[in-house]
Write a protein that holds these residues in place. Structure first.
Motif: not given
Length: 275
Positions: A10-14, A21-23, A36-41
């Protein structure tokens, strides 16, 4: 889970529109480990491969809703945190971590304490150091560069910086040396005891060594966009696979070094790591 399932981070990023960079970086680096990345903006940014011109935090309620939809469906094997965007977002992320650890007490959390871009452009609407406060005590691994370690600890030497960060609850501190001078980049790992253990000590449970574990990497020419994101996400991906911390740090640094060595250009300025 099926035989072909991948562990999820679980990824928290911009969101970085340049894709360096970021997500975007997080997704690629996590995938590079076989997870596998689950991307939260957490924030929308206006930036290219060199500079950040604006940051718009995502509403904290939306951050929570993004994360909740994912954790309701997917098993989370690790969490990676990049820019928070705001103090409210940091609190929202902390809430998610606490919830998940109620049923997964050892869930690893990797915190990349991004305070500014490589050129010093701010990445949070609120005071970035204060915004990170709720997350420091929840971090399994924190990966500050030299300037970030100084800002978070008010100390100038790595040993004192690590001591101050451990006092705030961080378990493993990897202080990276990319911002220092010299022909080598020295990364220092301070583990959860009075002194950092070696890789063998972490695996076997033997006695701690007297000094932090150091990795030395030949300094590469040029500048890179998203190197910190790449390293932290690679660590999270490794931990999601169930790799011991010492081995995860070793593997992630090697992966990041190769990504930087083979970096490519999209425009003048910083190059993009080949993840």
């Amino acid at each position: 889970m099926t035989a072909d399932a991948r562990p999820c981070v679980l990824v928290f990023a911009g969101l970085d529109p340049s894709g360096g960079a970021g997500l975007s970086a997080d997704l690629q680096a996590v995938a590079g480990q076989g997870a596998h990345a689950l991307t939260v903006c957490t924030a929308l940014t206006v930036q290219d491969n060199d500079r950040v011109y604006g940051v718009q935090p995502v509403d904290a309620g939306m951050v929570l809703r993004q994360a909740q939809a994912l954790i309701n469906k997917c098993v989370i094997s690790a969490i990676k945190i990049g820019i928070t965007g705001s103090a409210a977002n940091a609190l929202a992320m902390a809430e998610v971590i606490v919830r998940l650890r109620e049923r997964q007490p050892e869930l690893p959390v990797v915190l990349d304490p991004v305070l500014a871009s490589g050129h010093g452009d701010l990445l949070s609407r609120d005071d970035a150091v204060q915004a990170l406060a709720p997350l420091l005590s929840l971090a399994t691994v924190i990966t500050p560069n030299g300037p970030e370690a100084r800002a978070l600890s008010d100390a100038t030497q790595p040993d004192a910086q690590a001591q101050a960060l451990r006092a705030r609850g961080c378990r493993h501190i990897l202080i990276t040396g990319g911002h220092s001078d010299g022909d080598e980049v020295v990364n220092r790992w301070y583990g959860p005891g009075p002194h950092a253990p070696s890789a063998a000590a972490m695996i076997t449970g033997s006695a701690y060594h007297e000094r932090p574990r150091e990795w030395r990497w030949t300094r590469l020419a040029g500048e890179f966009h998203g190197s910190g994101c790449t390293l932290a996400s690679a660590i999270a991906g490794q931990l999601a696979l169930g790799v011991p911390t010492a081995v995860a740090l070793e593997n992630a640094q090697h992966y990041t070094y190769l990504a930087l060595r083979d970096a490519y250009a999209i425009a003048e300025g910083q190059r993009i790591p080949l993840r």
